[in-house]
Scaffold this motif. Structure first.
Motif, short mmCIF file in Angstrom:
data_model
loop_
_atom_site.label_atom_id
_atom_site.label_comp_id
_atom_site.label_asym_id
_atom_site.label_seq_id
_atom_site.Cartn_x
_atom_site.Cartn_y
_atom_site.Cartn_z
N SER A 72 0.83 -1.21 0.00
CA SER A 72 0.00 0.00 0.00
C SER A 72 0.86 1.26 0.00
CB SER A 72 -0.92 -0.02 1.22
OG SER A 72 -1.63 1.21 1.33
N ILE A 73 1.90 1.25 0.79
CA ILE A 73 2.81 2.41 0.83
C ILE A 73 3.50 2.59 -0.52
CG2 ILE A 73 4.92 3.31 1.88
CD1 ILE A 73 4.03 2.02 4.51
N ILE A 74 3.85 1.47 -1.13
CA ILE A 74 4.54 1.56 -2.44
C ILE A 74 3.63 2.23 -3.46
CG2 ILE A 74 5.40 0.20 -4.38
CD1 ILE A 74 6.42 -1.83 -2.33
N TRP A 75 2.42 1.74 -3.60
CA TRP A 75 1.57 2.19 -4.71
C TRP A 75 0.73 3.41 -4.36
CZ3 TRP A 75 3.48 0.19 -8.74
CH2 TRP A 75 4.03 -1.10 -8.71
N ASP A 76 0.51 3.68 -3.07
CA ASP A 76 -0.32 4.83 -2.70
C ASP A 76 0.51 6.05 -2.32
OD1 ASP A 76 -2.53 3.27 -3.15
OD2 ASP A 76 -2.80 2.72 -1.03
N GLN A 77 1.70 5.82 -1.79
CA GLN A 77 2.52 6.96 -1.39
C GLN A 77 3.76 7.13 -2.28
OE1 GLN A 77 0.92 5.18 1.25
NE2 GLN A 77 -0.38 7.00 1.39
N CYS A 78 4.58 6.10 -2.40
CA CYS A 78 5.88 6.25 -3.08
C CYS A 78 5.74 6.52 -4.58
CB CYS A 78 6.73 5.00 -2.85
SG CYS A 78 7.21 4.76 -1.14
N VAL A 79 5.02 5.66 -5.28
CA VAL A 79 4.94 5.80 -6.74
C VAL A 79 4.29 7.12 -7.14
CG1 VAL A 79 3.96 4.80 -8.83
CG2 VAL A 79 5.04 3.32 -7.13
N PRO A 80 3.12 7.52 -6.57
CA PRO A 80 2.57 8.83 -6.95
C PRO A 80 3.52 9.99 -6.67
CG PRO A 80 0.92 7.52 -5.80
CD PRO A 80 2.21 6.78 -5.65
N LEU A 81 4.19 9.92 -5.52
CA LEU A 81 5.12 11.01 -5.19
C LEU A 81 6.29 11.04 -6.18
CD1 LEU A 81 5.95 13.32 -3.39
CD2 LEU A 81 6.99 11.68 -1.82
N LEU A 82 6.78 9.88 -6.58
CA LEU A 82 7.87 9.84 -7.55
C LEU A 82 7.44 10.39 -8.91
CD1 LEU A 82 9.40 6.36 -6.65
CD2 LEU A 82 10.49 8.60 -6.34
N LYS A 83 6.18 10.15 -9.28
CA LYS A 83 5.68 10.72 -10.53
C LYS A 83 5.55 12.23 -10.43
CE LYS A 83 3.20 6.58 -12.06
NZ LYS A 83 1.89 5.97 -12.39
N MET A 84 5.15 12.72 -9.26
CA MET A 84 5.09 14.17 -9.06
C MET A 84 6.48 14.80 -9.14
SD MET A 84 2.33 14.28 -5.95
CE MET A 84 2.55 16.02 -5.68
N ILE A 85 7.46 14.12 -8.56
CA ILE A 85 8.84 14.63 -8.63
C ILE A 85 9.31 14.65 -10.09
CG2 ILE A 85 11.23 14.11 -8.01
CD1 ILE A 85 10.18 13.06 -5.34
#
Length: 1617
Positions: A72-85
């Protein structure tokens, strides 16, 4: 968050999910970095506890819930944030207002992602890989919007880096990821490739097990090498070397192999051919970093071989590419050490560093040679050739030349195996480097006209190389070499020497039809250059190459003659040359061996004569249906081939020529009789006849006409068809030509008619028939057509007929002048009637005649014949301007002829009429281009004497317009030279040059202005001044008796500047221009046997010709003629003025500079004129000027000429000797040159004594003067004085003084000697012999006595043109392009030698001497056989790209990379303004490791004085710019940074440098050179330091002071380390 707090938190919170949820953030929002880091820390602690707590680790539900939370942390927090970066990164690159990329946030998120992935299942890893890998496989150039839901490449790389530890157990996914990045490196930028290697590859290798690491290495290794083999480009090579160098620690695990660890299977570079191909490509790469990487890999490979020490023999195509043998370990190790040393040294690009290691290349060559005991070559030849190719790519031309020289002398090319292996290199890189023109300069010691050393070596190399190649490979290699020659643009000089080298190959069958075709392409390369002699010489060598190397069994005669058609008769292949005879003999010797044209059993060998006859028949054959068609004139190429074949196949005795020419003669006989003969057939027959006559040359120019039986026979046969040919031309020109394409046909007819008249004008009866019948009829027909009334909108037929008729009349006028028609003949009467047409033509009956009448453009072609050319409408629009321009040109040709032959009535030749005609001619110059304006120029030349007295402004306008025409045609050599010659004849004719300022001020000013501009043009274009001085010389002083001789000489006085410039003319060429001149001189030295010299010999444009022409004119002047005496004296005044002007404007001038050369030429000219000058003028003007010139600093060559002139003047006029004695009483303390010059004159007093009446008195006077100078404090003056004293004392014996004889006793009575000086003289001489017997004094004493001016030279016996212009310049160190050989005076000009000044020396003693000067120091010579054990290796710093960094950081990085220590010393020199002080200070600061140097302006760095002192230290030292008015703020800022501000100044409280201890962070402020440190800045100083002084002088130079303080700081802080 500490581990204690984490433990407490976890112990108090039973539901961990709530804690994790509290630390998570909403998707697609920006969290704080601390929040991300806290979540990572918490997860990391949870992982540790799960590993340490057995119950938790065994609870499957708890583990599954934890894994789900991680996903959940991978797909809900990390991946979206990496796309925003990723989107923020792209926005910032596009310059938008998006959030700036936070690198710390990216690192925190990737760390969190790595922890989560480590606890995830394989499907999660695969899903993440499916998101990341497509991003890496995409190209950087792919467009990506800032609002797309995709990852950035940089972000994807970081994700891959944190994924790799989790993939360590998943081999398939690991290899898939690695393969994806391998494909990505082909498209990514260098920066991203480096990131992939460091973050992904090295991480993968670090986290993998030994077995999987070997698989990964094998994958990288194979992929990179296959990529390089598939795409052999420099960019691929550079990228592949970067990849392998980064992985070198794993590819060459030397530490692991040296230890006890087991050897895991991995790729072995020693057995990979692709690796060594990559290494060789890298070693010869243009990029220095790539070369260093390749050499590093090779060193690692050798080290690996040395560690393993096993047999390696890596072969490819039966050749050993790399070898290692344990029993020859030291041999191989020594080879690769030398190899690395040579390549590392070549990186220096400094010849004095490179040359000492060239001997080691010989050792490499020895290892490359076959070693029978070792069972083969140590290394493959390609390794040795890499060294040469590296030298060829050097930026230093000297290194490049040394590499070429060394390769040309390489003995290995005598070995067939090596020659074959190196053939690809010879054809490729070696041929490429030979295109560099600077390689072909003469070597030191070679004379002008010698073949350059490299040219000679290249000839020997080609013979050796092709002689060593296996016979079956020679043809293929030669064809490749020729294709290389034709594949790129070659300059004239390299192409000439390569062609000459190929022509030296011994005859052998190598070239087939393809070879001749490629050789023809090479031949086309020669046509690019405008250097006619070089172009012709190259053609000669290429033709000789074809003769020697063509395989006649596979080449047909048709192919041979098609090849020969491309050699120009006006440049190389002419009948009267040795090359023509060689080609003729080759054809006849092989005529039965050429490949037959037919096929099958019917194919038979053809004789050359039979082929020529058949070619003629085929050429004259036209299609049956073409008789009624109007076509353009056939191309001349076919006629050229047929004509060459006919003349080359002709028997030297002329036998069988009639049978050979029978098809041509048959067509020519039927020209006037057969009305149905196809025009194309007639045109072709006329083309062949015309080319035959042109190749034979006019009979008047054939000196051995009776011996050239072929020419006699051909002319006799063609004379039999002259009548029908001329009748045909008369009929065709009588209104039958109606189409636009017929204008070119008329040009063919005119050329044939002109050639017939010039060839047969000496035949009895032919010229009289021409004058009494043919010319008058043709003139009448032309006038009938021209006088026909024209419509307002004329038709094409009318205008074409008028253009053809006017061109015909111009031709007739030219023939009448060339053949000197009888003035009373019918032809001349008809031609003189043309004046009526021009003055009273129908178009001008109601208005004054306009000679510049143009041909109106026809309105359309609708009324043209139905048989008209199909493209007439298009041609009309495109070519009518050319037709109209020729029409105007032909009108002026007729008018010019009419004026010269006196056809114009007397009343039309008066001032009003002449001015009107003159104005029309000026208008014509603005209409006509280039050579078409020559008739108008000639017309102006004829009328100029009549118009000049009363229309000066109009004449000036004519001269200016003519000069503009010359300048406009300067880019076209074909038009430029004829136009220049016509202009010179116009503007510088006798009557123009005689005009004075009072008679025609406008004309005189215009001529002077044009003369100045013409002299400027001579500096950029060789040969221009030759035309002017040659014409003026013949005008001013004609060789034949002339009633206008005296008035013409007044023209020379009016324009004396031209003669002065001619006497001192000689441009100093650039290096590229000089080499062309040298090669042309070499070609001329090849003699008359070389065809190019025979054909082009008359077109010489020698740059020494103006001086030769001026000197020849001066040699013919009569000293008894008052006007000529006046000319000589005014010329001498101008020359002396030139010498004085140079001396005043330039106190010191360098050897062989333009000033030096001009002064030398001035005194050479004065020496020539000296015997013809009046004694009074010599005494009043020349002798004082010579004595004054002697008192100045002069180059040796000028000094010797002045001394020689003084000796000659005193010899011719002994009464002037008192002026020499007066010079010794002058103060010469300022310069030692003058007194040495006067002493040199006294050395030759023996030449003067016979002319003196009071010999003994003058001898005693000389002794007194010289003896006084023997005690001078100047060494050179004492040396000259002792030499003069020795010579004078020897003369005493001739005067009857026994004491002065060489054998006199030193103890003779003083009173017995003249004046009581005997004892003093002998004491001086005795002391000289003692003191000069050791050290440098002995060398100088012997050298000055052996110097040519004091030994072999005799001022009277050697007084000749040879000594003045060749021997003296050669012996006195002048550049060899200043030497004028005697043969030029004999062959190029009419030089009048006489007894007082002969051309050649009677003796040879002086000419046999070698150059040498007693002031030169000994120059040691390096032993060529010496092997250098220690080689200079300078530090080569890595380039730093740290402009954005602080100076301190740059200094630390520089010191670390160079292995040096760096301090924190900051030197501020903003108050210093002298570039010399700043340059030296920059060098001092860099050497002693200062952190930075502060200047008032960085513009100082570009100053030449700064660069001379800094010697590139500014490249390695940070330089900052602080203006003086900003200095106070800068010092305050540095104080806040912790710097101690130290001033270099003497104040009341200053401390001694001996006692002061510098803090580590010191700022050293330097004062101004004059004012020191301003008072406002003194208040900001922490301390002032002064340097203890012992002397009287107040202060040191600021650079010296700074150097002392910088060194003291370095000693205190860095010295102990």
């Amino acid at each position: 968050m500490s581990s204690f707090l984490l433990s407490a938190l976890l112990s108090q919170c039973p539901d961990i999910d709530n804690v994790l949820d509290m630390l998570c953030w909403p998707s697609y929002s920006w969290p704080e970095i601390e929040k991300v880091e806290s979540l990572s820390t918490l997860i990391e602690e949870l992982i540790k506890q799960s590993h340490s707590n057995v119950e938790v680790s065994q609870d499957s539900k708890t583990q599954e819930r934890f894994v789900c939370k991680m996903q959940s942390i991978i797909w809900d927090q990390c991946v979206p944030l990496l796309k925003m970066i990723s989107n923020a990164t792209l926005s910032s690159r596009e310059g938008g207002d998006a959030l700036n990329v936070n690198k710390e946030l990216l690192a925190a998120v990737c760390g969190l992602l790595g922890l989560c992935l480590s606890q995830s299942h394989t499907d999660t890893l695969e899903k993440m890989a499916s998101v990341v890998l497509p991003v890496l496989t995409g190209s950087e150039s792919d467009e990506r919007s800032a609002h797309t839901d995709e990852l950035d490449i940089d972000v994807a790389i970081e994700i891959m880096a944190v994924m790799l530890p989790s993939l360590s157990q998943n081999a398939a996914l690991t290899m898939k990821s690695l393969t994806c990045t391998l494909n990505a490196i082909k498209e990514l930028s260098d920066a991203r490739v480096s990131k992939v290697i460091v973050r992904v590859w090295l991480a993968c290798l670090r986290w993998s097990s030994a077995e999987r690491r070997a698989d990964a290495l094998q994958c990288v290794w194979g992929h990179v090498l296959r990529w390089h083999d598939g795409e052999d480009a420099e960019s691929v090579t550079s990228r592949a070397l970067l990849c392998l160098t980064a992985c070198s620690d794993y590819l060459f695990p030397l530490e692991e192999l040296l230890g006890d660890r087991p050897n895991v299977l991995r790729p072995d570079p020693r057995t990979s051919p692709a690796f060594f191909r990559l290494a060789q490509a890298g070693l010869t790469h243009r990029d220095g970093v790539s070369r260093k990487r390749a050499l590093y890999l090779m060193k690692m490979c050798v080290s690996l071989s040395e560690v393993l020490n096993t047999d390696v023999c890596m072969c490819e195509a039966d050749e050993v590419l790399y070898k290692w043998a344990p029993d020859q370990r030291m041999v191989f190790r020594k080879f690769w050490e030398d190899y690395a040393l040579v390549l590392e040294t070549l990186e220096e690009n400094q010849i004095h560093v490179v040359r000492p290691v060239l001997h080691r290349i010989d050792a490499l060559a020895e290892a490359t040679a076959t070693d029978h005991k070792a069972g083969g070559a140590h290394v493959h030849p390609s390794w040795l050739l890499c060294v040469y190719q590296r030298m060829f790519h050097s930026e230093n031309k000297a290194v490049m030349k040394d590499g070429v020289d060394h390769l040309l002398g390489l003995w290995l090319f005598q070995c067939p195996s090596f020659a074959l292996s190196a053939s690809k290199f010879v054809v490729g890189p070696f041929m490429d480097v030979l295109t560099e023109s600077s390689l072909y300069h003469r070597s030191p010691g070679q004379a002008v006209g010698d073949c350059p050393e490299l040219g000679l070596k290249l000839q020997n190399f080609m013979v050796t190389f092709f002689g060593s190649l296996p016979q079956e490979n020679q043809g293929a290699v030669l064809l490749q070499l020729l294709r290389r020659l034709a594949s790129r643009h070659w300059c004239a000089v390299p192409l000439f020497f390569v062609s000459q080298a190929l022509s030296r190959l011994s005859p052998r069958p190598l070239l087939d039809a393809d070879g001749l075709r490629v050789l023809r392409e090479v031949l086309s390369c020669t046509m690019i250059t405008h250097q006619v002699l070089l172009r012709a010489a190259t053609q000669c060598f290429l033709l000789h190459t074809a003769i020697c190397l063509t395989d006649v069994s596979v080449v047909s005669l048709e192919e041979v003659f098609a090849f020969l058609a491309h050699f120009r008769a006006d440049e190389s292949l002419r009948r009267d040359t040795k090359l023509w005879s060689e080609l003729h003999d080759w054809l006849l010797a092989n005529e039965a061996r050429f490949r037959p044209v037919g096929a099958g059993a019917d194919a038979t060998n053809q004789r050359v004569s039979a082929y020529s006859c058949e070619s003629l028949k085929a050429f004259l054959t036209v299609p049956a249906g073409s008789a009624g068609q109007a076509e353009g004139v056939p191309a001349t190429g076919g006629a050229e081939v047929v004509t060459r074949a006919l003349l080359l196949s002709a028997d030297p005795e002329g036998d069988g020529l009639e049978q050979l020419l029978l098809p041509l003669l048959d067509v020519l006989r039927r020209l006037s009789a057969s009305a149905y003969l196809p025009p194309r057939k007639a045109d072709k027959s006329l083309q062949v006849a015309l080319r035959l006559l042109q190749l034979l040359g006019p009979s008047s120019e054939r000196q051995a006409e009776t011996e050239d039986k072929v020419a006699v026979c051909v002319r006799r046969l063609l004379f039999g068809v002259v009548e029908p040919v001329q009748g045909f031309i008369l009929r065709r020109l009588n209104g039958e030509l109606e189409e636009l394409c017929d204008v070119d046909r008329a040009t063919l007819y005119h050329a044939v008619l002109a050639e017939l008249v010039k060839s047969y004008c000496n035949v009895p009866g032919y010229l009289s028939n021409l004058q009494n019948n043919y010319v008058s009829r043709l003139t009448a027909n032309c006038l009938r057509i021209l006088n026909a009334p024209s419509d307002q909108h004329p038709s094409l037929v009318e205008q074409v007929q008028k253009a053809v008729s006017m061109a015909t009349l111009a031709l007739l006028c030219e023939l009448a002048e060339h053949c000197s028609f009888d003035p009373q003949s019918e032809a001349m009467r008809s031609l003189r009637s043309l004046w009526t047409y021009f003055v009273w033509s129908p178009s001008s009956s109601s208005s004054p005649p306009c000679f510049t009448q143009t041909l109106q453009k026809p309105s359309s072609t609708s009324d043209a014949s139905p048989l008209s050319c199909p493209d007439d409408s298009a041609l009309l629009l495109r070519d009518w301007g050319r037709v109209a321009a020729h029409y105007v040109r032909d009108r002026w040709a007729c008018l010019s002829f009419l004026h010269r032959c006196g056809a114009a009535p007397a009343e039309m030749g008066g001032p009003p009429g002449s001015s009107a005609f003159f104005a029309d001619a000026i208008d014509a110059l603005t209409l006509l281009p280039g050579c078409l304006a020559l008739p108008a120029l000639d017309f102006i030349r004829v009328l100029l004497p009549q118009v000049a007295p009363h229309e000066g402004a109009l004449c000036a306008e004519a001269v200016a317009a003519s000069w503009r025409l010359v300048r406009a045609s300067s880019t076209n050599s074909h038009d430029f030279w004829p136009t220049l010659q016509a202009f010179v004849r116009l503007a510088f004719q006798r009557t123009t040059l005689e005009l004075t300022e009072a008679q025609s001020p406008e004309m005189v000013r215009c001529i002077r202005k044009v003369t100045g501009e013409l002299m400027e043009l001579t500096q950029v274009r060789s040969g221009v001044f030759n035309e002017l001085i040659q014409h003026c010389g013949h005008t001013w002083l004609p060789s034949e008796p002339n009633p206008h001789a005296r008035s013409a000489l007044r023209g020379a006085l009016n324009h004396l500047d031209v003669l002065v410039e001619a006497c001192i003319y000689g441009p100093v060429f650039r290096k590229d221009q000089r080499i062309v001149q040298e090669v042309q001189m070499y070609i001329q030295q090849l003699g008359e046997d070389f065809a190019a010299n025979v054909v082009i010999g008359s077109a010489t444009r020698d740059d020494q010709y103006p001086r030769l022409s001026a000197l020849a004119m001066l040699s013919r002047l009569d000293l008894n003629d008052d006007l000529q005496q006046d000319l000589m004296e005014q010329l001498v005044e101008r020359l002396l003025g030139k010498d004085e002007e140079i001396s005043k404007s330039k106190v010191r001038y360098y050897g062989n500079s333009m000033q030096h050369r001009v002064k030398n030429r001035v005194w050479q000219t004065l020496l020539v004129m000296l015997p013809k000058l009046r004694p009074g003028f010599v005494a009043s003007r020349i002798l004082p000027a010579a004595l004054q010139a002697a008192s100045r600093g002069n180059q040796p060559s000028v000094k010797y000429l002045i001394e020689w002139a003084l000796v000659l003047i005193l010899h011719f006029w002994p009464a002037l000797l008192h002026q020499l004695w007066a010079c010794f009483s002058t103060d010469h303390e300022k310069t030692k040159t003058s007194i040495c010059t006067f002493l040199s004159v006294l050395v030759h007093l023996g030449v003067l004594l016979p002319q003196l009446q009071n010999k003994e008195e003058q001898w005693r006077k000389a002794l007194e003067v010289v003896l006084l100078q023997c005690f001078s404090h100047i060494f050179s003056v004492r040396l000259y004085a002792l030499l003069a004293l020795k010579r004078l004392w020897a003369l005493g014996g001739q005067l009857g003084h026994d004491e002065a004889s060489p054998g006199a006793s030193p103890g003779a009575s003083p009173g017995a000697s003249p004046g009581g000086l005997g004892a003093a003289v002998q004491a001086c001489l005795h002391q000289a012999e003692i003191t000069q017997s050791t050290g440098n004094a002995m060398k100088n004493w012997s050298r000055i006595q052996e110097h040519f001016f004091f030994s072999a030279f005799h001022p009277l016996n050697d007084y000749s043109v040879e000594t003045i212009f060749h021997t003296f310049p050669r012996l006195s160190g002048l550049a060899d392009d200043e030497w004028i050989p005697v043969w030029k005076f004999e062959k190029l000009v009419d030089f009048c030698s006489h007894s007082s000044l002969p051309l050649r020396n009677a003796g040879t003693a002086l000419s046999e001497m070698q150059p040498g000067d007693w002031v030169q120091q000994d120059q040691g010579e390096l032993e060529q056989e010496e092997r250098w054990a220690d080689v200079q290796k300078k530090i080569a710093p890595w380039r730093l790209s740290v402009q954005e960094q602080e100076p301190e950081l740059m200094a630390q990085q520089r010191a670390a990379r160079l292995g040096k220590l760096a301090g924190a010393l900051l030197v501020v020199a903003s108050l210093i303004d002298k570039p010399t002080n700043l340059g030296g200070l920059c060098r001092t600061c860099e050497i002693f490791g200062a952190s930075a140097l502060v200047l008032d302006s960085l513009r100082h760095v570009g100053d030449k004085q700064f660069q001379a002192l800094s010697v590139s230290s500014d490249l390695w030292l940070p330089l900052l710019e602080v203006k003086p008015h900003d200095l106070a703020d800068f010092l305050q800022l540095k104080k806040k940074d912790g710097y101690c501000i130290v001033g270099v100044e003497q104040t009341a409280n200053s401390q001694s440098l001996q006692d002061y201890r510098f803090p580590e962070k010191t700022l050293l402020l330097l004062g101004n050179e004059r004012e020191g440190i301003p008072a406002n800045l003194l208040q900001l100083l922490d301390v002032c330091v002064e340097i203890p002084q012992q002397g009287v002088t107040r202060s040191l130079n600021v650079h010296v002071s700074a150097a002392l303080l910088v060194w003291e700081y370095t000693k205190q802080h860095l010295g102990s380390s």
